[in-house]
Design a protein around this motif. Sequence first.
Motif, PDB file in Angstrom:
ATOM      1  N   UNK A  46     -37.539 -13.107  35.512  1.00  0.00           N
ATOM      2  CA  UNK A  46     -38.952 -13.131  35.171  1.00  0.00           C
ATOM      3  C   UNK A  46     -39.221 -12.747  33.726  1.00  0.00           C
ATOM      4  N   UNK A  47     -38.208 -12.367  33.004  1.00  0.00           N
ATOM      5  CA  UNK A  47     -38.418 -11.812  31.675  1.00  0.00           C
ATOM      6  C   UNK A  47     -37.899 -12.690  30.546  1.00  0.00           C
ATOM      7  N   UNK A  48     -37.325 -13.801  30.849  1.00  0.00           N
ATOM      8  CA  UNK A  48     -36.800 -14.677  29.805  1.00  0.00           C
ATOM      9  C   UNK A  48     -37.229 -16.106  30.062  1.00  0.00           C
ATOM     10  N   UNK A  49     -37.251 -16.861  29.018  1.00  0.00           N
ATOM     11  CA  UNK A  49     -37.555 -18.279  29.125  1.00  0.00           C
ATOM     12  C   UNK A  49     -36.984 -18.975  27.898  1.00  0.00           C
ATOM     13  N   UNK A  50     -37.136 -20.273  27.827  1.00  0.00           N
ATOM     14  CA  UNK A  50     -36.768 -20.994  26.625  1.00  0.00           C
ATOM     15  C   UNK A  50     -37.844 -22.055  26.386  1.00  0.00           C
ATOM     16  N   UNK A  51     -37.962 -22.492  25.163  1.00  0.00           N
ATOM     17  CA  UNK A  51     -38.931 -23.525  24.844  1.00  0.00           C
ATOM     18  C   UNK A  51     -38.485 -24.240  23.588  1.00  0.00           C
ATOM     19  N   UNK A  52     -39.023 -25.448  23.391  1.00  0.00           N
ATOM     20  CA  UNK A  52     -38.704 -26.237  22.221  1.00  0.00           C
ATOM     21  C   UNK A  52     -39.749 -25.980  21.151  1.00  0.00           C
TER      22      UNK A  52
END
Length: 54
Positions: A46-52
């Motif tokens: 729930x604490x990390x993500x990625x994006x472009x």
Amino acid sequence: MRIIVFKYTRGFNDIVEEEVEFENDVTEEEINKEFESWVWERVIGDHVTWYEKE
């Protein structure tokens, strides 16, 4: 059955442990795959993500 303990230490006296049962013939690769899933679901999912970047 084999019991493998997954452990994560978040800080002083803040330890997350879970015992996971596997069949006797489980491979290290299968344990690692389950551990990776455990980490994502319980520790950091729930604490990390990625994006472009645009």
